[in-house]
Design a protein around this motif. Structure first.
Motif, short mmCIF file in Angstrom:
data_model
loop_
_atom_site.label_atom_id
_atom_site.label_comp_id
_atom_site.label_asym_id
_atom_site.label_seq_id
_atom_site.Cartn_x
_atom_site.Cartn_y
_atom_site.Cartn_z
N GLY A 14 -4.53 15.65 7.09
CA GLY A 14 -5.97 15.79 7.17
C GLY A 14 -6.70 14.95 6.01
O GLY A 14 -6.22 14.60 5.07
N ASN A 15 -7.87 15.35 6.12
CA ASN A 15 -8.90 15.01 4.89
C ASN A 15 -8.87 16.01 3.91
O ASN A 15 -9.28 17.05 3.85
N VAL A 16 -7.96 15.77 2.74
CA VAL A 16 -7.99 16.52 1.64
C VAL A 16 -8.20 16.09 0.38
O VAL A 16 -8.11 14.74 0.21
N ASP A 17 -8.17 16.76 -0.53
CA ASP A 17 -8.21 16.21 -2.05
C ASP A 17 -6.90 15.78 -2.70
O ASP A 17 -6.37 16.86 -3.20
N LEU B 23 -1.70 12.74 -5.99
CA LEU B 23 -0.95 11.45 -5.99
C LEU B 23 -1.77 10.41 -6.67
O LEU B 23 -1.35 9.21 -7.05
N GLY B 24 -2.93 10.45 -7.45
CA GLY B 24 -3.66 9.75 -8.43
C GLY B 24 -4.63 9.01 -7.21
O GLY B 24 -4.42 9.16 -6.41
N GLU B 25 -5.29 8.07 -8.05
CA GLU B 25 -6.43 7.57 -7.44
C GLU B 25 -5.92 6.60 -6.36
O GLU B 25 -4.67 5.96 -6.88
N GLY B 26 -6.19 6.16 -5.36
CA GLY B 26 -5.76 5.37 -4.18
C GLY B 26 -6.72 5.56 -2.85
O GLY B 26 -7.37 6.42 -2.80
N PRO B 27 -5.92 4.85 -2.03
CA PRO B 27 -6.67 4.99 -0.70
C PRO B 27 -6.61 6.20 0.02
O PRO B 27 -5.58 7.01 -0.37
N ASN B 28 -6.92 6.58 1.33
CA ASN B 28 -6.77 7.63 2.04
C ASN B 28 -5.32 7.73 2.23
O ASN B 28 -4.54 6.78 2.26
N VAL B 29 -4.88 9.16 2.23
CA VAL B 29 -3.37 9.57 2.18
C VAL B 29 -2.70 8.82 3.44
O VAL B 29 -1.48 8.24 3.51
N SER C 68 1.03 -1.34 0.20
CA SER C 68 0.18 0.00 0.02
C SER C 68 0.74 1.31 0.00
O SER C 68 0.43 2.24 -0.31
N ILE C 69 1.86 1.38 0.58
CA ILE C 69 2.74 2.47 0.67
C ILE C 69 3.06 3.04 -0.65
O ILE C 69 3.93 2.29 -1.35
N ASP C 70 2.64 4.33 -0.93
CA ASP C 70 3.42 4.84 -2.36
C ASP C 70 3.64 6.16 -2.11
O ASP C 70 4.09 6.90 -2.91
#
Length: 253
Positions: free
Chosen positions: A123-126, A131-137, A65-67
């Motif tokens: 935090g909860n950001v766009d 970063l492209g599509e993927g899970p929560n930062v 998961s880590i990118d």
């Protein structure tokens, strides 16, 4: 003041022109992952508490998961100031890099949250446009805090050369360990409406060069290189297959 080589004057890095920290972002080139990236870290005394109380499950395998790795600065004067703030709020990061006024400076960094857990550092950001599509930062990233006041109350606090070297080593360590790591980005770039860290005085180009050239890596011990160069005798596989056959494939998955 002491550093890793004994009493001396600490080298600080200052930038001649302030740079907008929202532009701090680069990607790691495929095919250039380091094979060896040691990390001089120690577990902070609050490591267990922070991992349990200021982090969560990533919900996915950490190896896959880590990118992303996110660069922060504390806007404070000491590691303990950051840790105390995390305890008061729902916040954390995976590492803290001490500044030149702390005894640990020049020797090691603090590990503050287990890498397998998602620390609460963004935090909860766009984030998708960056970063492209993927899970929560937080689920897909590692967070690093540098102890630095930035420009709090107009107090200019240059980063030390050791801090930048250690930050580059953290990125290289993570790059060697996690095959999908790609983005190296500032907190300000991810959340420009609320965050400015690591600040306009952070030497981003110097840091980027140290990562991409891998110039901060230490040489591997000759014994390790010798062991990795040993080839498998040509008849070894046949011998292992014969043993496995006689054992009734007992050890196969």
């Amino acid at each position: 003041m002491t550093n890793a080589t004994g009493p001396s004057r600490v080298t600080r890095l200052s930038v001649s022109v302030a740079i907008n920290p929202t532009t701090f972002h680069f990607t790691l080139p495929p095919g250039h992952r380091p094979q060896f990236a040691p990390l001089k870290e120690e577990l902070h005394p609050a490591f267990g508490w922070l991992t349990k109380n200021r982090a969560r499950s990533r919900r996915r395998d950490v190896f896959e998961s880590i990118d992303t790795i996110v660069i922060h600065a504390t806007a404070g004067f000491a590691t303990e100031h950051a840790v105390d703030t995390w305890k008061e709020r729902k916040a954390s990061a995976h590492w803290i890099i001490p500044d030149e006024n702390e005894a640990e400076h020049g020797h090691f960094i603090w590990a503050t949250v287990a890498e397998a857990k998602a620390a609460y550092h963004v935090g909860n950001v766009d984030y998708e446009p960056i970063l492209g599509e993927g899970p929560n930062v937080n689920d897909r990233s590692l967070g690093v805090e540098l102890v630095n006041t930035q420009n709090v109350e107009y107090y200019r606090d240059p980063y030390s050369l050791w801090q930048i070297d250690m930050l580059a080593r953290i990125v290289l360590y993570a790059w060697a360990k996690y095959p999908n790591l790609k983005h190296v980005i500032s907190h300000a770039s991810l959340d420009p409406s609320r965050r400015t860290d690591p600040g306009e005085n952070f030497p981003w180009e110097v840091f980027k060069d140290k990562v991409l050239t891998q110039s901060v890596l230490e040489e591997r011990h000759p014994l390790v290189l010798a062991a990795s160069d040993k080839s498998v005798p040509p008849d070894t596989d046949n011998l292992n297959l014969a043993v496995t056959d006689r054992a009734g494939h007992c050890c196969e998955p």
